[in-house]
Design an enzyme around this catalytic site. Structure first.
Site, PDB file in Angstrom:
ATOM      1  N   LYS A   1       0.846  -1.197   0.000  1.00 20.40           N
ATOM      2  CA  LYS A   1       0.000   0.000   0.000  1.00 20.40           C
ATOM      3  C   LYS A   1       0.880   1.245   0.000  1.00 20.40           C
ATOM      4  O   LYS A   1       1.335   1.725   1.040  1.00 20.40           O
ATOM      5  CB  LYS A   1      -0.941   0.060   1.202  1.00 20.40           C
ATOM      6  CG  LYS A   1      -1.945   1.199   1.013  1.00 20.40           C
ATOM      7  CD  LYS A   1      -2.462   1.812   2.293  1.00 20.40           C
ATOM      8  CE  LYS A   1      -1.590   2.851   2.920  1.00 20.40           C
ATOM      9  NZ  LYS A   1      -1.461   4.127   2.210  1.00 20.40           N
TER      10      LYS A   1
ATOM     11  N   GLY B   1       6.961   4.894   8.087  1.00 23.09           N
ATOM     12  CA  GLY B   1       6.245   6.160   8.154  1.00 23.09           C
ATOM     13  C   GLY B   1       6.541   6.858   9.465  1.00 23.09           C
ATOM     14  O   GLY B   1       7.577   6.601  10.099  1.00 23.09           O
ATOM     15  N   SER B   2       5.623   7.706   9.874  1.00 20.60           N
ATOM     16  CA  SER B   2       5.851   8.496  11.083  1.00 20.60           C
ATOM     17  C   SER B   2       5.710   7.626  12.339  1.00 20.60           C
ATOM     18  O   SER B   2       5.017   6.601  12.320  1.00 20.60           O
ATOM     19  CB  SER B   2       4.843   9.642  11.136  1.00 20.60           C
ATOM     20  OG  SER B   2       3.537   9.108  11.185  1.00 20.60           O
TER      21      SER B   2
ATOM     22  N   ALA C   1       1.949   7.269  13.441  1.00 21.71           N
ATOM     23  CA  ALA C   1       1.172   6.263  12.697  1.00 21.71           C
ATOM     24  C   ALA C   1       1.690   4.858  13.023  1.00 21.71           C
ATOM     25  O   ALA C   1       0.901   3.912  13.149  1.00 21.71           O
ATOM     26  CB  ALA C   1       1.252   6.532  11.196  1.00 21.71           C
TER      27      ALA C   1
ATOM     28  N   GLU D   1       9.622   1.038  10.578  1.00 24.44           N
ATOM     29  CA  GLU D   1      10.722   1.952  10.235  1.00 24.44           C
ATOM     30  C   GLU D   1      10.167   3.355  10.374  1.00 24.44           C
ATOM     31  O   GLU D   1       9.335   3.771   9.557  1.00 24.44           O
ATOM     32  CB  GLU D   1      11.188   1.702   8.787  1.00 24.44           C
ATOM     33  CG  GLU D   1      11.858   0.371   8.560  1.00 24.44           C
ATOM     34  CD  GLU D   1      13.189   0.259   9.272  1.00 24.44           C
ATOM     35  OE1 GLU D   1      13.803   1.291   9.602  1.00 24.44           O
ATOM     36  OE2 GLU D   1      13.614  -0.885   9.514  1.00 24.44           O
TER      37      GLU D   1
ATOM     38  N   CYS E   1      14.307  10.022   6.411  1.00 25.50           N
ATOM     39  CA  CYS E   1      14.175   9.625   7.817  1.00 25.50           C
ATOM     40  C   CYS E   1      15.509   9.668   8.553  1.00 25.50           C
ATOM     41  O   CYS E   1      15.572  10.010   9.721  1.00 25.50           O
ATOM     42  CB  CYS E   1      13.587   8.217   7.889  1.00 25.50           C
ATOM     43  SG  CYS E   1      14.491   7.026   6.891  1.00 25.50           S
TER      44      CYS E   1
ATOM     45  N   GLU F   1      11.075  15.507  15.076  1.00 25.14           N
ATOM     46  CA  GLU F   1      11.405  15.348  13.657  1.00 25.14           C
ATOM     47  C   GLU F   1      10.619  16.386  12.859  1.00 25.14           C
ATOM     48  O   GLU F   1       9.384  16.414  12.922  1.00 25.14           O
ATOM     49  CB  GLU F   1      11.030  13.943  13.178  1.00 25.14           C
ATOM     50  CG  GLU F   1      11.437  13.707  11.741  1.00 25.14           C
ATOM     51  CD  GLU F   1      10.940  12.370  11.198  1.00 25.14           C
ATOM     52  OE1 GLU F   1       9.732  12.094  11.307  1.00 25.14           O
ATOM     53  OE2 GLU F   1      11.762  11.617  10.662  1.00 25.14           O
TER      54      GLU F   1
HETATM   55  P1  NAD Z   1       2.771   8.763   7.616  1.00 25.26           P
HETATM   56  O1  NAD Z   1       3.024   8.017   8.868  1.00 25.26           O
HETATM   57  O2  NAD Z   1       1.791   9.867   7.652  1.00 25.26           O
HETATM   58  O3  NAD Z   1       2.261   7.762   6.482  1.00 25.26           O
HETATM   59  C1  NAD Z   1       3.009   6.622   6.104  1.00 25.26           C
HETATM   60  C2  NAD Z   1       2.068   5.600   5.509  1.00 25.26           C
HETATM   61  O4  NAD Z   1       1.192   5.122   6.533  1.00 25.26           O
HETATM   62  C3  NAD Z   1       1.145   6.138   4.412  1.00 25.26           C
HETATM   63  O5  NAD Z   1       0.962   5.113   3.445  1.00 25.26           O
HETATM   64  C4  NAD Z   1      -0.154   6.414   5.153  1.00 25.26           C
HETATM   65  O6  NAD Z   1      -1.288   6.339   4.281  1.00 25.26           O
HETATM   66  C5  NAD Z   1      -0.168   5.291   6.168  1.00 25.26           C
HETATM   67  N1  NAD Z   1      -0.855   5.559   7.431  1.00 25.26           N
HETATM   68  C6  NAD Z   1      -0.950   6.731   8.103  1.00 25.26           C
HETATM   69  N2  NAD Z   1      -1.618   6.549   9.266  1.00 25.26           N
HETATM   70  C7  NAD Z   1      -1.929   5.217   9.339  1.00 25.26           C
HETATM   71  C8  NAD Z   1      -2.599   4.405  10.304  1.00 25.26           C
HETATM   72  N3  NAD Z   1      -3.094   4.921  11.428  1.00 25.26           N
HETATM   73  N4  NAD Z   1      -2.721   3.075  10.041  1.00 25.26           N
HETATM   74  C9  NAD Z   1      -2.215   2.532   8.918  1.00 25.26           C
HETATM   75  N5  NAD Z   1      -1.588   3.263   7.956  1.00 25.26           N
HETATM   76  C10 NAD Z   1      -1.431   4.591   8.170  1.00 25.26           C
HETATM   77  O7  NAD Z   1       4.201   9.265   7.113  1.00 25.26           O
HETATM   78  P2  NAD Z   1       4.580  10.118   5.818  1.00 25.26           P
HETATM   79  O8  NAD Z   1       4.276  11.558   6.059  1.00 25.26           O
HETATM   80  O9  NAD Z   1       4.024   9.475   4.599  1.00 25.26           O
HETATM   81  O10 NAD Z   1       6.172   9.899   5.783  1.00 25.26           O
HETATM   82  C11 NAD Z   1       7.046  10.621   6.584  1.00 25.26           C
HETATM   83  C12 NAD Z   1       7.473   9.827   7.791  1.00 25.26           C
HETATM   84  O11 NAD Z   1       8.019   8.569   7.377  1.00 25.26           O
HETATM   85  C13 NAD Z   1       8.594  10.498   8.569  1.00 25.26           C
HETATM   86  O12 NAD Z   1       8.319  10.399   9.942  1.00 25.26           O
HETATM   87  C14 NAD Z   1       9.819   9.690   8.218  1.00 25.26           C
HETATM   88  O13 NAD Z   1      10.841   9.721   9.172  1.00 25.26           O
HETATM   89  C15 NAD Z   1       9.247   8.332   8.040  1.00 25.26           C
HETATM   90  N6  NAD Z   1      10.127   7.492   7.228  1.00 25.26           N
HETATM   91  C16 NAD Z   1      10.872   6.526   7.845  1.00 25.26           C
HETATM   92  C17 NAD Z   1      11.744   5.732   7.095  1.00 25.26           C
HETATM   93  C18 NAD Z   1      12.599   4.686   7.774  1.00 25.26           C
HETATM   94  O14 NAD Z   1      13.076   3.790   7.077  1.00 25.26           O
HETATM   95  N7  NAD Z   1      12.811   4.715   9.080  1.00 25.26           N
HETATM   96  C19 NAD Z   1      11.862   5.929   5.725  1.00 25.26           C
HETATM   97  C20 NAD Z   1      11.085   6.906   5.127  1.00 25.26           C
HETATM   98  C21 NAD Z   1      10.213   7.680   5.894  1.00 25.26           C
END
Ligand code: NAD
Length: 482
Positions: free
Chosen positions: A179, A231-232, A235, A253, A287, A386
């Site tokens: 996804k 992601g964050s 989340a 991650e 990240c 962050e």
């Molecule tokens: P986000 O957490 O808003 O979204 C990430 C993904 O999760 C998206 O596909 C979103 O639709 C989905 N999502 C959001 N809330 C959810 C929930 N409650 N349940 C299930 N899915 C959910 O993050 P973003 O703004 O897309 O990306 C930025 C973040 O990602 C930053 O915090 C960054 O540090 C992190 N990131 C981490 C890595 C790593 O490898 N550690 C790599 C890239 C990005």
């Protein structure tokens, strides 16, 4: 480079491009023009059910988990050529939908291919089955695939980020539902085309981009055995809670607030540009970005001046122009969030020494100037949270012990770097830093060795054999009592 990107009308489910269940569409908005540049179908829970059922069927009854690791590796090894065929289109989509500059876009395919190449050789380095003996018995330890894996991904580098998750999952024998984030689904769907061409059996790979609600639905899906989330941290915590309810496997991650530690013996003239790049590259939307720079107090002024000089040379602009170094940030909301952090930094007493606003002459696009704060202490909000924007803070220290303490005084623990001419000192410092990766006199996200976070930066590792292990269940077959 093209002036536009393609739209998609289908999802990739059960080995075919399948029509969506609903009629609504999700626009893809260019962060540099603020215009709709493409669209994809808006996913519903019925589309996710179809993808999960296909993956479940392929796992429970299909050939993929039953093939030998070496047979699976042959299919994985076909992926890089298919990605290469689409490298220009992948780079183009990165510029348009993510807003990343061309020089970063050009790495997207090769970065992903490092992961596919590595995953295709894992079976040569890892024993999926081994004989075990103990005092009164013997048997076999068999590493079996964990099952149906759902991957939930951010927008900041779709093709490598997806590859880092699914290449080892597929090597393990899992089937996957991917996804991607709704902000940048086109590169991901081009990757799905490459995977389709590589010839995985029906249902092994499925892709449905969708919004947060779709992510939540997937994270709670009873037919999914494991969630691999990037992601964050906020989340990620929700995803982990969803997995806890049904004891589903989960790896996370998440975010970071990583530090560069600068020792006293280093030449700041040559290091300053590196420190800026490590923090603000891709407009800080990485990240593992090193967004805290720790420097001996008596050298802070010199370093700040040199970092400002270098920042002034960075062209912020249209990602499609050759000399652009920083493109826009992903959304208007994200720019507002970054600007709120900058305001908070000023309010809490940090000194804004470069940037802090929007670049002149850009009336469209979500641009933010590279921004530098000095006089920062590690308790300020801009040193703790962050920001995910091109904002770097310089924090002075009075001793190496204090530098280590500041670096470790963070909720996060993802990455970091130590810069010192005395490599033994650098190593001594690096060994004390509580992060998943730490580089000496360089900085890189090594993706063919374990990558992941301590503390709130995540759970589990991606890359290398440790990344493979996250997609395997050890099973002991025993011939006598233990
Ligand atoms: P986000 O957490 O808003 O979204 C990430 C993904 O999760 C998206 O596909 C979103 O639709 C989905 N999502 C959001 N809330 C959810 C929930 N409650 N349940 C299930 N899915 C959910 O993050 P973003 O703004 O897309 O990306 C930025 C973040 O990602 C930053 O915090 C960054 O540090 C992190 N990131 C981490 C890595 C790593 O490898 N550690 C790599 C890239 C990005």
């Amino acid at each position: 480079m093209h002036t536009s990107i393609r739209s998609f009308d289908h999802f990739f489910i059960s080995g075919e491009w399948r029509a969506p269940s609903g009629a609504q569409r999700t626009p893809v908005i260019s962060p540099s023009t603020e215009e709709e540049i493409a669209s994809i179908p808006r996913a519903t829970s019925a589309d996710i059910d179809a993808a999960v059922n296909a993956a479940r069927q392929a796992f429970d009854f299909g050939p993929w988990p039953r093939m030998s690791p070496a047979e699976r590796a042959k299919v994985l090894a076909r992926v890089p050529a298919e990605i290469d065929k689409r490298a220009a289109e992948i780079a183009n989509s990165f510029c348009h939908e993510v807003g990343g500059p061309k020089f970063i876009a050009s790495f997207m395919a090769s970065q992903a291919n490092k992961m596919w190449g590595d995953a295709a050789t894992l079976h040569q380095r890892f024993k999926f089955e081994e004989r075990r003996e103990w005092n009164n018995g013997h048997g076999y330890l068999i590493f079996e695939p964990v099952g149906v894996v759902a991957t939930i991904l951010p927008w900041n580098g779709p093709v490598p980020t997806i590859s880092l998750k699914i290449a080892p999952a597929l090597a393990a024998g899992c089937t996957v539902v991917i996804k991607p984030a709704p902000e940048a689904p086109i590169g991901a769907l081009i990757l799905a085309e490459a995977l389709a061409a590589a010839g995985f059996p029906r249902g092994v790979v499925n892709m449905v981009p969708g919004d947060r609600e779709i992510g939540e639905y997937l994270a709670n899906h009873p037919l999914v055995d494991k969630i691999a989330f990037t992601g964050s941290t906020a989340a990620g915590a929700k995803v982990m809670a969803a997995c806890a309810r049904r004891i589903a496997r989960v790896t996370l991650e998440l975010g970071g607030k990583s530090a560069s530690i600068v020792a006293d013996d280093i030449d700041l003239a040559s290091l300053a540009p590196t420190l800026v790049n490590n923090a603000v590259m891709h407009s800080g939307q990485i990240c593992a970005a090193l967004t805290r720079v720790l420097v001996p107090r008596h050298r802070e002024e010199e370093l700040v001046a040199r970092m400002c000089d270098y920042m002034a040379t960075l062209k912020v602009g249209d990602p499609l122009e050759e000399d652009t170094v920083l493109g826009p940030v992903i959304t208007s909301a994200q720019r507002e969030r970054i600007e709120a952090y900058i305001a908070k930094g000023i309010e809490e007493g940090a000194r804004l020494v470069f940037g802090g606003g929007r670049p002149a002459g850009r009336s469209r696009g979500w641009y933010v100037q590279p921004t530098l704060f000095s006089g920062v202490n590690n308790s300020m909000t801009i040193a703790r949270e962050e920001i995910f924007g091109p904002v770097v803070v310089v924090i002075p220290f009075d001793s190496i012990e204090e530098a280590v303490a500041i670096a470790n005084d963070s909720e996060y623990g993802l990455s970091g770097a130590v810069y010192a001419r005395d490599v033994a000192l650098a190593e001594k410092i690096a060994r004390q830093i509580r992060t998943g990766q730490i580089s000496i006199n360089s900085w890189d996200m090594c993706v063919v060795q374990p990558f992941g976070g301590f503390k709130k930066s995540g759970l589990g590792r991606e890359g290398g054999i440790e990344g493979l292990l996250e997609y395997l269940e050890p099973k002991l077959l025993q011939f006598a009592k233990c």
